[in-house]
Design an enzyme around this catalytic site. Structure first.
Site, PDB file in Angstrom:
ATOM      1  CB  ALA A  47      26.920  12.345  -6.303  1.00  0.00           C
ATOM      2  CG  HIS A  51      37.515  21.359  -1.345  1.00  0.00           C
ATOM      3  ND1 HIS A  51      38.314  22.471  -1.445  1.00  0.00           N
ATOM      4  CD2 HIS A  51      37.345  20.912  -2.617  1.00  0.00           C
ATOM      5  CE1 HIS A  51      38.618  22.693  -2.718  1.00  0.00           C
ATOM      6  NE2 HIS A  51      38.030  21.751  -3.441  1.00  0.00           N
ATOM      7  CG  HIS A  90      34.585  14.863  -9.836  1.00  0.00           C
ATOM      8  ND1 HIS A  90      33.415  15.167 -10.492  1.00  0.00           N
ATOM      9  CD2 HIS A  90      34.805  15.900  -8.971  1.00  0.00           C
ATOM     10  CE1 HIS A  90      32.951  16.331 -10.059  1.00  0.00           C
ATOM     11  NE2 HIS A  90      33.767  16.794  -9.135  1.00  0.00           N
ATOM     12  CG  ASN A 137      39.171  20.688 -11.043  1.00  0.00           C
ATOM     13  OD1 ASN A 137      38.354  19.914 -11.531  1.00  0.00           O
ATOM     14  ND2 ASN A 137      38.821  21.640 -10.202  1.00  0.00           N
TER      15      ASN A 137
END
EC number: 6.5.1.8
Length: 379
Positions: free
Chosen positions: A284, A132, A282, A232
């Site tokens: 790398a 995050h 979403h 998610n």
């Protein structure tokens, strides 16, 4: 006598030259054997997760909370930010402590309209750990000017990119399920979905609240997101449950596909069809486990090297272990991931963003001696 279960199909949307760990593909095959599974679509950022692949979209006639995971509602949002000058060194020092909840009188609370989903206040307005982040970035290359213009973006504009989820709320929801049913299906899909939807709303609110906190701290007004896609979640689509774990909705949506703190990210127009379970990558995607990244990183890099990235941006991170675990070298090449999305006709690049300041966790250490001397000299 019951009919034998037909194994679900598995499609991997990556080129032969892409780094796809065999263990991640094996997890896709394991999921394909679950009762009720129909199709597993693996994105080019696919990598192994705790029992289930990350970077995959999975359709089933049965709802499996385990396939969504604990960070229900995790996603990436993009907010325009109006700053006249962006000097990374000055702005990095002004980021608020996003490990602590905002004060009751923080002006960021004005983004809250109505009740907090599920009444869950714990962790609201904080970023969490792992991958995050909150990032101040600049729009660099614009590939599709008309599309970018519709989003209000031109080259040189500044944006805040916020990647976070539902914190302890999603974890609580999954724990309540697994305590009784393990990795099995939800016995009452409607009850799970009601709690799940609260966590998705909570995650979106959390991203808005953090963006407002940072904008105010940097001397700008808070804005509404121009992109906010959760990666998610589970949705009921065409009579089946579509689970996404590290995969963004890709059916006519704009998605920020995150690179790393030391590389560009890509804003894309997604147009994925049913073969890809209407999903795109979403980010790398990891190519090293956290343990490997820590061992290899300590052998190759110093802490100071990781605080200043190859693109000249700064990293705010007081956790040295996290600095190594989240080093840019621990991730796949974002250009390869985007190239695979384009090659499979899943998305069209609109623009790139380049980081200026990436916040991971509060850096409460005292400034280096030379910085203190500079500050005294300016006083």
């Amino acid at each position: 006598m019951s009919e034998p279960h037909t194994r679900a199909t598995v499609s991997v949307f990556a080129s032969p030259t892409s780094w796809i760990e065999s263990g991640a593909v094996a997890q896709c095959e394991q999921v394909a054997a679950f009762d009720g599974m129909i199709h597993v679509a693996a994105m080019p950022d696919l990598h192994p997760g705790k029992g289930a692949p990350i970077g995959a979209a999975m359709t089933s006639s049965v709802l499996y909370p385990f396939l969504v995971g604990s960070d229900i509602g995790c996603g990436i949002a993009v907010f325009p930010v109006g700053l006249k000058r962006a000097v990374p060194e000055k702005l990095a020092a002004r980021f608020p402590d996003l490990d602590r909840a905002p004060d009751p009188d923080d002006p960021a609370w004005t983004v809250l309209d109505g009740d907090v989903p599920a009444g869950h206040l714990d962790g609201l307005g904080t970023v969490g750990r792992g991958n995050h982040f909150v990032e101040l970035a600049r729009i660099e290359t614009v590939f599709e000017p008309d599309h970018a213009s519709r989003l209000g973006l031109t080259a040189g504009d500044l944006v805040l990119i916020v990647h976070s989820g539902s914190r302890g709320l999603g974890e609580r929801i999954l724990r309540a399920h697994t305590a009784l049913h393990g990795a099995g299906p939800a016995p009452d899909p409607a009850a799970y979905l009601a709690a799940h939807d609260d966590a998705v709303r909570w995650g979106s609110l959390n991203r808005r609240l953090m963006a407002a906190r940072v904008a105010h701290a940097l001397g700008a007004d808070h804005t509404e997101p121009i992109v906010d896609q959760c990666h998610n979640l589970v949705e009921l689509r065409d009579g089946a449950y579509l689970h996404r774990k590290g995969a963004a909705p890709g059916d006519g949506t704009d998605v920020l596909v995150a690179g790393t703190r030391g590389t560009r990210s890509y804003l894309v127009a997604a147009h994925a069809g049913p073969a890809a379970n209407h999903s795109v990558a979403h980010g790398a995607g990891r190519k090293m486990s956290r343990g490997d990244a820590l061992r290899r990183g300590r052998a190759k890099h110093t802490v100071d090297e990781l605080r200043r990235t190859p693109v000249g941006s700064l990293v705010v991170c007081g956790d040295r272990q996290l600095l190594f675990e989240e080093a840019p070298t621990a991730y796949k090449r974002i250009e390869q991931v985007i190239g695979d999305l384009v090659a499979h006709d899943l998305a069209t690049p609109v623009a790139t963003t380049v980081p200026l300041v990436t916040y991971k966790t509060a850096d409460l250490a005292p400034a280096p001696a030379r910085d203190r001397r500079r500050r005294r000299g300016r006083q």
